[in-house]
Design a protein around this motif. Structure first.
Motif, short mmCIF file in Angstrom:
data_model
loop_
_atom_site.label_atom_id
_atom_site.label_comp_id
_atom_site.label_asym_id
_atom_site.label_seq_id
_atom_site.Cartn_x
_atom_site.Cartn_y
_atom_site.Cartn_z
N LEU A 178 108.39 -39.99 40.83
CA LEU A 178 109.11 -39.29 41.89
C LEU A 178 108.16 -38.51 42.77
N LEU A 179 107.22 -37.82 42.14
CA LEU A 179 106.27 -37.02 42.92
C LEU A 179 105.38 -37.92 43.78
N ARG A 180 105.04 -39.07 43.26
CA ARG A 180 104.20 -39.98 44.04
C ARG A 180 104.99 -40.64 45.17
N LEU A 181 106.31 -40.83 44.92
CA LEU A 181 107.13 -41.47 45.94
C LEU A 181 107.51 -40.50 47.06
N GLY A 182 107.74 -39.27 46.71
CA GLY A 182 108.25 -38.30 47.67
C GLY A 182 107.19 -37.79 48.62
N GLU A 183 107.62 -37.27 49.72
CA GLU A 183 106.72 -36.61 50.65
C GLU A 183 106.37 -35.23 50.12
#
Length: 693
Positions: free
Chosen positions: A87-92
């Motif tokens: 999630l952290l890698r996907l999110g801005e």
């Protein structure tokens, strides 16, 4: 017969599970770091599916993971951690603050999970009583049903309660909407909180079972009220319950106020149906409370490491009855001299102890017969139907490595091939429960024998009848009387509660239901189909009753089968000549001796089918008298008389000990002298009903 899993498949399945789980975590890590949403979702789903399958089909791997410090909590944390990383890698960058509450919620969930586990341990401790009972009114101990099984199993609980959080995080990874993750984490917290509340309520003072001191006081009071006279003492492993079960009915027929004393908690539900009060005393300190009771005699059907603990009680007389007699050295164990008396079936066992010179004096040997063999029906003549039923019941390999212990390794396959080669034979194969537990070769031979039998059944291809409605009905009735009273998640305390007030005559009802089940079982089988009998039902004696011939090893099976006076054969895998073999093992005197190549099987079958060729009938009758004693008086009466005599000796011993204490220590240690005496008429006055409410 269900097809068992082959050893190769049993080994391959765990390796496959391990490989798939490792691949799923590796793929999930790669997808989280890359990031790649489809791969992240797919690997998470596969990981969860394999996790659920572990508990359903590969429970043995759970202990392996735990020993590797990769238990369910570690795996679950890793799975959710990788989702968070994804999630952290996907999110801005500005969305990281939106995911912070999800991380905090996950941390709270795992903290709550640990709290639930601690509460579960505390609840389990409050429900671990120092005494377990059956057939005794224990309502004063505030017993209650067990908590839900889900709350007691950390792996299942974490999977179920943590599933919403994992699913929510996965949905957030797909949609980018943190509300899905928040909803999943919130639901996980809610479920875990509800479970914690349910457990904490059970820790309230009024909701817990009685404490240790209260239970022990209750047990002392029950002993004083019930006033037991004779007991059966048993300690053993998981597969040894049959050794105690065979003596339940003879003990119930003795009269007086019998008692069954167990040492292992797992043995309480494994004991067969009985109306006799049962107590399980795991700790030595609790066991020693029997010294102040009216118990006079303890009967021991087996030796175990814990036997020495109860032999320390001087107010009780101890006798060894064994769970079977044979010519093996184990039937003349030197440990037998630790008992006050050794009870044997007939003169042969008395002679065996004398020849063994293990310290058992002849005056301490009492012949009582084998009262449980009343269930074995006598020979009714040669086979009447188209098939000759042969029971092959080899014993296990034993502890001493003697190649003559079991015929399976050297002769099992040859014997089975020779029997299966006769189209008029129906084979019943019933190996000893411990087969393969010491020597892997015996286990491998057992598996090969089973495959031979399955292959023979495929070739015979007898038409299989429709499922028997009668057998289904009888099975349901027997299950209702024995096991169906307990729900799947019942613990020891709940079982104790359910068995506090058994139906009067339940043991007799189970005996009738078992007899009806056995009749329906044999009638339901396809005519001529070979059988591999490994379940608890039908038991060995039921197999005796349908067999026309026994093939076995030097073991107690021979002695018991002789009660029927049917033909039997013994495999000689000892390396001795037949003459030396017969001389070394008296139980072989009336047997047909088979060599490892099984060359004598055809002649043996002819002698069974044609009594004119059976030259051993008179020898079997004579050997039966030597091994099992005379037919009159019945074994049950001789058993009861032996109990009565030993109870009288115990009373005299207590009286002498009381007088000595009174003389040596005036005014002190009066408890031995003042111990309550048995009721008038002795322990075996006409039987009065038990008081197992």
């Amino acid at each position: 017969m269900p097809e068992p899993t082959s050893p190769r498949r049993r080994t391959a399945a765990p390796l496959l599970v391990l490989a798939v789980l490792a691949a799923a975590f590796t793929a999930q890590a790669a997808a989280a770091l890359r990031p790649h949403v489809p791969l992240l979702v797919a690997s998470t789903a596969v990981s969860l599916a394999v996790e659920a399958g572990l508990y359903r089909w590969q429970p043995g791997m759970l202990s392996l993971f735990a020993k590797s410090h990769a238990d369910v909590t570690v795996r679950h944390v890793l799975r959710d951690l990788l989702l968070v990383v994804g999630l952290l890698r996907l999110g801005e960058q500005h969305r990281e603050t939106q995911y912070a509450p999800l991380v905090a919620g996950l941390l709270a969930f795992y903290a709550l999970h640990c709290t639930v586990q601690a509460a579960s341990v505390l609840v389990r401790r409050t429900r671990t009583l120092p005494v377990l009972t059956r057939n005794i009114d224990a309502s004063a101990l505030r017993l209650s049903p067990a908590p839900a099984a889900l709350l007691r199993r950390p792996g299942h609980r974490l999977l179920v309660f943590g599933l919403p959080a994992t699913a929510g995080l996965t949905a957030t990874a797909v949609t980018g909407d943190p509300r899905h993750g928040a909803a999943g984490v919130a639901l996980a917290l809610l479920l875990t909180s509800a479970g914690l509340c349910a457990l904490l309520l059970r820790l309230l003072p009024g909701r817990r079972p009685a404490g240790e001191r209260e239970v022990l006081d209750w047990f002392d009071a029950w002993l004083a009220e019930y006033r037991p006279t004779v007991g059966l003492y048993f300690s053993g492993g998981l597969s040894s319950a049959y050794q105690a079960n065979m003596w339940l009915e003879p003990l119930a027929g003795v009269g007086g106020r019998p008692l069954i004393v167990l040492r292992e908690r797992f043995m309480v539900p494994r004991l067969a149906a009985t109306d006799i009060p049962v107590v399980c005393l795991p700790k030595v300190s609790t066991l020693m409370r029997l010294e102040q009771s009216t118990l006079q005699v303890l009967i021991h059907p087996s030796n175990s490491g814990k036997t020495s603990q109860v032999l320390r009680i001087p107010t009780i007389k101890h006798t060894f009855v064994n769970h079977g007699e044979s010519d093996k050295l184990s039937s003349c164990n030197p440990y037998a001299k630790a008992y006050d008396e050794v009870w044997v079936a007939g003169p042969a066992a008395r002679e065996r102890y004398a020849l063994a010179e293990v310290g058992v004096e002849d005056k301490d040997v009492v012949e009582i017969g084998r009262p449980q063999l009343d269930a074995v029906r006598p020979c009714a003549g040669p086979p009447a139907g188209p098939y000759t039923t042969v029971l092959y019941a080899p014993t296990w390999e034993g502890w001493d490595g003697n190649p003559g212990n079991t015929s399976l390794v050297a002769a099992g396959e040859n014997l089975v091939r020779a029997l299966l080669a006769d189209p008029g034979v129906r084979l019943l194969y019933k190996p000893h429960p411990l087969t393969g537990s010491v020597d892997p070769r015996a286990g491998a031979a057992d598996r090969r024998v089973r495959e031979l039998i399955r292959a023979a059944n495929r070739e015979r291809s007898a038409p299989r009848p429709a499922p028997s409605a009668e057998l289904a009905s009888r099975t349901a009735e027997l299950d209702r009387l024995t096991t169906a009273a307990f729900r799947a998640g019942a613990d020891q305390v709940e079982r104790m509660l359910a068995q506090s007030a058994p139906e009067p005559g339940r043991a007799a009802a189970v005996a009738r239901a078992t007899a009806a089940w056995e009749e329906a079982y044999w009638a339901s089988l396809p005519e001529g189909e070979h059988q591999i009998v490994t379940d608890a039902r039908p038991d060995l004696y039921a197999c005796f009753n349908v067999a026309d011939l026994l093939v076995s090893d030097v073991s107690s099976v021979i002695s018991d089968f002789l009660a029927s006076e049917k033909p039997y054969a013994v495999a000689n895998t000892s390396g001795l000549s037949e003459e030396a073999f017969r001389a070394a093992f008296p139980t072989v005197a009336a047997a047909a001796v088979l060599t490892p190549d099984a060359a004598g099987v055809p002649a043996l079958l002819r002698s069974v089918r044609d009594p004119r060729q059976d030259g051993l009938a008179a020898a079997r009758a004579e050997l039966k008298r030597r091994l099992l004693g005379p037919a009159s008086p019945p074994s049950q009466l001789r058993f009861a008389a032996a109990v009565q005599a030993l109870c009288a000796a115990a009373q005299e011993h207590r009286a002498r000990a009381g007088h000595r204490l009174s003389a040596d220590f005036p005014g002190q240690r009066r408890e031995a002298a003042d111990a309550p005496a048995p009721e008038a008429g002795g322990p075996l006055t006409p039987r009065r009903p038990f008081r197992p409410v």
